[in-house]
Write a protein that holds these residues in place. Sequence first.
Motif, PDB file in Angstrom:
ATOM      1  N   VAL A 195       0.597  -1.138   0.042  1.00 23.60           N
ATOM      2  CA  VAL A 195      -0.011   0.094  -0.007  1.00 23.60           C
ATOM      3  C   VAL A 195       0.791   1.203   0.005  1.00 23.60           C
ATOM      4  O   VAL A 195       2.126   1.093   0.638  1.00 23.60           O
ATOM      5  CB  VAL A 195      -0.880  -0.064   1.225  1.00 23.60           C
ATOM      6  CG1 VAL A 195      -1.739   1.268   1.228  1.00 23.60           C
ATOM      7  CG2 VAL A 195      -1.773  -1.225   1.218  1.00 23.60           C
ATOM      8  N   GLU A 196       0.713   2.104  -0.923  1.00 21.76           N
ATOM      9  CA  GLU A 196       1.253   3.519  -0.970  1.00 21.76           C
ATOM     10  C   GLU A 196       1.362   3.959   0.647  1.00 21.76           C
ATOM     11  O   GLU A 196       0.344   4.055   1.145  1.00 21.76           O
ATOM     12  CB  GLU A 196       0.620   4.278  -1.608  1.00 21.76           C
ATOM     13  CG  GLU A 196       0.960   6.001  -1.771  1.00 21.76           C
ATOM     14  CD  GLU A 196       2.479   6.224  -2.096  1.00 21.76           C
ATOM     15  OE1 GLU A 196       2.835   7.119  -1.721  1.00 21.76           O
ATOM     16  OE2 GLU A 196       2.807   5.286  -2.979  1.00 21.76           O
ATOM     17  N   PRO A 197       2.528   4.242   0.861  1.00 26.56           N
ATOM     18  CA  PRO A 197       2.718   4.731   2.352  1.00 26.56           C
ATOM     19  C   PRO A 197       1.964   5.963   2.790  1.00 26.56           C
ATOM     20  O   PRO A 197       1.527   5.827   4.035  1.00 26.56           O
ATOM     21  CB  PRO A 197       4.346   5.337   2.497  1.00 26.56           C
ATOM     22  CG  PRO A 197       4.864   4.283   1.228  1.00 26.56           C
ATOM     23  CD  PRO A 197       3.866   4.126   0.438  1.00 26.56           C
TER      24      PRO A 197
ATOM     25  N   GLY B  42      -2.377   8.140   5.702  1.00 23.31           N
ATOM     26  CA  GLY B  42      -3.736   8.971   5.753  1.00 23.31           C
ATOM     27  C   GLY B  42      -5.105   7.912   6.488  1.00 23.31           C
ATOM     28  O   GLY B  42      -5.745   8.693   7.359  1.00 23.31           O
ATOM     29  N   VAL B  43      -4.996   6.847   5.926  1.00 11.50           N
ATOM     30  CA  VAL B  43      -6.314   5.975   6.178  1.00 11.50           C
ATOM     31  C   VAL B  43      -6.225   5.820   8.001  1.00 11.50           C
ATOM     32  O   VAL B  43      -7.313   5.895   8.364  1.00 11.50           O
ATOM     33  CB  VAL B  43      -6.196   4.596   5.408  1.00 11.50           C
ATOM     34  CG1 VAL B  43      -7.250   3.660   6.381  1.00 11.50           C
ATOM     35  CG2 VAL B  43      -6.395   4.944   4.224  1.00 11.50           C
ATOM     36  N   VAL B  44      -5.088   5.206   8.338  1.00 16.02           N
ATOM     37  CA  VAL B  44      -4.780   4.993   9.680  1.00 16.02           C
ATOM     38  C   VAL B  44      -5.088   6.214  10.680  1.00 16.02           C
ATOM     39  O   VAL B  44      -5.895   6.100  11.673  1.00 16.02           O
ATOM     40  CB  VAL B  44      -3.680   4.179   9.980  1.00 16.02           C
ATOM     41  CG1 VAL B  44      -3.303   3.935  11.559  1.00 16.02           C
ATOM     42  CG2 VAL B  44      -3.284   2.888   9.582  1.00 16.02           C
ATOM     43  N   PHE B  45      -4.672   7.353  10.189  1.00 17.17           N
ATOM     44  CA  PHE B  45      -4.582   8.484  11.046  1.00 17.17           C
ATOM     45  C   PHE B  45      -6.087   9.215  11.189  1.00 17.17           C
ATOM     46  O   PHE B  45      -6.660   9.466  12.138  1.00 17.17           O
ATOM     47  CB  PHE B  45      -3.650   9.585  10.669  1.00 17.17           C
ATOM     48  CG  PHE B  45      -3.445  10.722  11.600  1.00 17.17           C
ATOM     49  CD1 PHE B  45      -3.580  10.668  13.027  1.00 17.17           C
ATOM     50  CD2 PHE B  45      -3.486  11.890  10.874  1.00 17.17           C
ATOM     51  CE1 PHE B  45      -3.456  11.525  13.751  1.00 17.17           C
ATOM     52  CE2 PHE B  45      -3.519  13.066  11.901  1.00 17.17           C
ATOM     53  CZ  PHE B  45      -3.447  12.989  13.353  1.00 17.17           C
ATOM     54  N   VAL B  46      -6.649   9.235  10.014  1.00 16.20           N
ATOM     55  CA  VAL B  46      -7.980   9.733   9.876  1.00 16.20           C
ATOM     56  C   VAL B  46      -8.852   9.089  10.741  1.00 16.20           C
ATOM     57  O   VAL B  46      -9.824   9.400  11.402  1.00 16.20           O
ATOM     58  CB  VAL B  46      -8.553   9.830   8.475  1.00 16.20           C
ATOM     59  CG1 VAL B  46      -9.844   9.846   8.334  1.00 16.20           C
ATOM     60  CG2 VAL B  46      -7.797  10.626   7.612  1.00 16.20           C
ATOM     61  N   ALA B  47      -8.940   7.511  10.745  1.00 19.73           N
ATOM     62  CA  ALA B  47      -9.775   6.797  11.236  1.00 19.73           C
ATOM     63  C   ALA B  47      -9.449   6.757  12.942  1.00 19.73           C
ATOM     64  O   ALA B  47     -10.614   6.939  13.514  1.00 19.73           O
ATOM     65  CB  ALA B  47      -9.687   5.170  10.937  1.00 19.73           C
ATOM     66  N   SER B  48      -8.375   6.859  13.214  1.00 13.41           N
ATOM     67  CA  SER B  48      -8.182   7.032  14.656  1.00 13.41           C
ATOM     68  C   SER B  48      -8.397   8.386  15.193  1.00 13.41           C
ATOM     69  O   SER B  48      -8.797   8.471  16.569  1.00 13.41           O
ATOM     70  CB  SER B  48      -6.495   6.733  14.921  1.00 13.41           C
ATOM     71  OG  SER B  48      -5.540   7.408  14.502  1.00 13.41           O
ATOM     72  N   LEU B  49      -8.104   9.462  14.418  1.00  8.80           N
ATOM     73  CA  LEU B  49      -8.438  10.737  14.922  1.00  8.80           C
ATOM     74  C   LEU B  49     -10.121  10.945  14.935  1.00  8.80           C
ATOM     75  O   LEU B  49     -10.458  11.759  15.887  1.00  8.80           O
ATOM     76  CB  LEU B  49      -7.746  11.789  13.889  1.00  8.80           C
ATOM     77  CG  LEU B  49      -7.768  13.053  14.331  1.00  8.80           C
ATOM     78  CD1 LEU B  49      -7.257  13.574  15.596  1.00  8.80           C
ATOM     79  CD2 LEU B  49      -6.983  14.036  13.238  1.00  8.80           C
TER      80      LEU B  49
ATOM     81  N   MET C 293       3.606  11.315  11.782  1.00 13.15           N
ATOM     82  CA  MET C 293       3.571  10.524  10.890  1.00 13.15           C
ATOM     83  C   MET C 293       3.224  11.138   9.566  1.00 13.15           C
ATOM     84  O   MET C 293       3.694  10.983   8.532  1.00 13.15           O
ATOM     85  CB  MET C 293       3.009   9.183  11.139  1.00 13.15           C
ATOM     86  CG  MET C 293       3.579   8.291  12.045  1.00 13.15           C
ATOM     87  SD  MET C 293       2.624   6.616  12.223  1.00 13.15           S
ATOM     88  CE  MET C 293       0.809   7.211  12.517  1.00 13.15           C
ATOM     89  N   LEU C 294       1.789  11.958   9.513  1.00 14.41           N
ATOM     90  CA  LEU C 294       1.273  12.548   8.500  1.00 14.41           C
ATOM     91  C   LEU C 294       2.237  13.469   7.823  1.00 14.41           C
ATOM     92  O   LEU C 294       2.512  13.460   6.599  1.00 14.41           O
ATOM     93  CB  LEU C 294       0.114  13.100   8.688  1.00 14.41           C
ATOM     94  CG  LEU C 294      -0.814  13.302   7.591  1.00 14.41           C
ATOM     95  CD1 LEU C 294      -1.705  12.027   6.986  1.00 14.41           C
ATOM     96  CD2 LEU C 294      -2.096  14.452   7.950  1.00 14.41           C
TER      97      LEU C 294
END
Length: 480
Positions: free
Chosen positions: A6-8, A13-20, A123-124
């Motif tokens: 998966v493109e880093p 983006g996916v992980v941070f948006v979901a957790s935020l 990370m973002l």
Amino acid sequence: MSVRTVEPRIAVGVVFVASLFMSIMDTTIVNVALPSIGRQFSVDPASVGVINVGYLVSLAVFVPLSGWLGDRYGTRRVFLVSLALFTVASLLCGSAQSLGQLTVYRIFQGAAGGLLTPVGMTMLFRAFPQEERMRATRVLMLPTAVAPALGPVLGGWLVDGWSWHWVFIVNIPIGVLTLVFGLLFLPDYRTERAGRFDAAGFLLAAAGFGLVMYALSEGAGQGWGSPGIVTAAAVGGAALVALVLVELRSAAPMLDLRLFRDRIFRTTNLLSLFSGAAFLGMLYLIPLLMQDALGMDALHSGLMVFPEAIGVMIASQVAGRLYPRFGPRRLLVAGATAVAVCLALMATIGPESNLWAVRALLFVTGFAMAHVFMPSQTAAFATVPMAATGAASTLYNAQRQLGSALGVAVLGTVLAGVGTVTTSAAGTPTANLAAYQAAFLTAAGLALVAAVAALFVRDSDAAATMRGPAERTAPEPVEV
């Protein structure tokens, strides 16, 4: 499975948006459940508020630690451990059998949340190079805009249809799915190793931010002159003064306050503090006004706020295209000024108001606020070195937490000072619209302070975030 499948940047983006999204929503969804929790545990509404105070204080204590932990152990590891702890804490909160248990579990949850957001933001911004920072900021608009507005709506539905336990249990599937995705695909962006642990800085930051957050959260309710609030504010303020003195002399500080020497980082942080206080204060006021003066229930008062989130989401596409052309300064001044005007107009809301006009006003407020959120967050890190991104993210998130508490504290104090209840000519209690008018005008004043601060932003300082595709690429992720 390799993280390279998966493109880093997509993975981050996916992980941070979901957790935020989960973390931000948790701060508003619980408010709707407080009366139900109080009834089950047979405690008065004032006492049950301790579960939110414990969460906010714990959050404030652990935010300063996030930058050092991310640099010391790697952002991927710290982020995923924090996400797992937040999910476990949500499960524990949902299964609590007493107010004491729930308070302890909320403190546990706040500690995990205090690490989650700053490390995720680090990370973002390490994943996206300077010229793509506006894209990264657009990623943050979904949780930042939708989560606070969705919380009361979802919370009201869960409490009415199920029970208060579900406002915590709803986090579990989001947390588990995000954790699995992160374990499979999340890269690790490493910089130079962190220095030694700054024990003095951590203790002073924990005492200072924790006590100040407690005072801000409880001051309006208990009274600013009460001994507990005065003591907390005085000791917390003294600890923060000592923190500044200690950290400026430390070779490896827990909070790198020297970053505030950076002109655009300093200015955008000040702007964000006041604009965040105004905006989150408005989100606190509107549901109260809808229920107090217009007689709405919790669910429908929450739905009234949702047009604001739609405005932010639409405007995020507009602001992202305007930023490279006009730069941050003009967008920030226009956005903050428009927010101030909208908040002043909200002082006219009353029982005779057209609800669709109120919804339209909230939409415009969200639309304008996106032109503050996105440029300020993008420009703030424009001249911050890559190695200092973790420390800068820690400072940015610390002021954001203080800003949200400041807004609620100031506006809550205005409401309490004027009084939200008055007596009608017939001798029956009725909502005191003058209190809400004063509070909305105060919020407009906070937004105007942000607009003035925006005048000191220089587009030249943010030039690296305004150019087109650059030759420089994002740093290569390191598999761990």
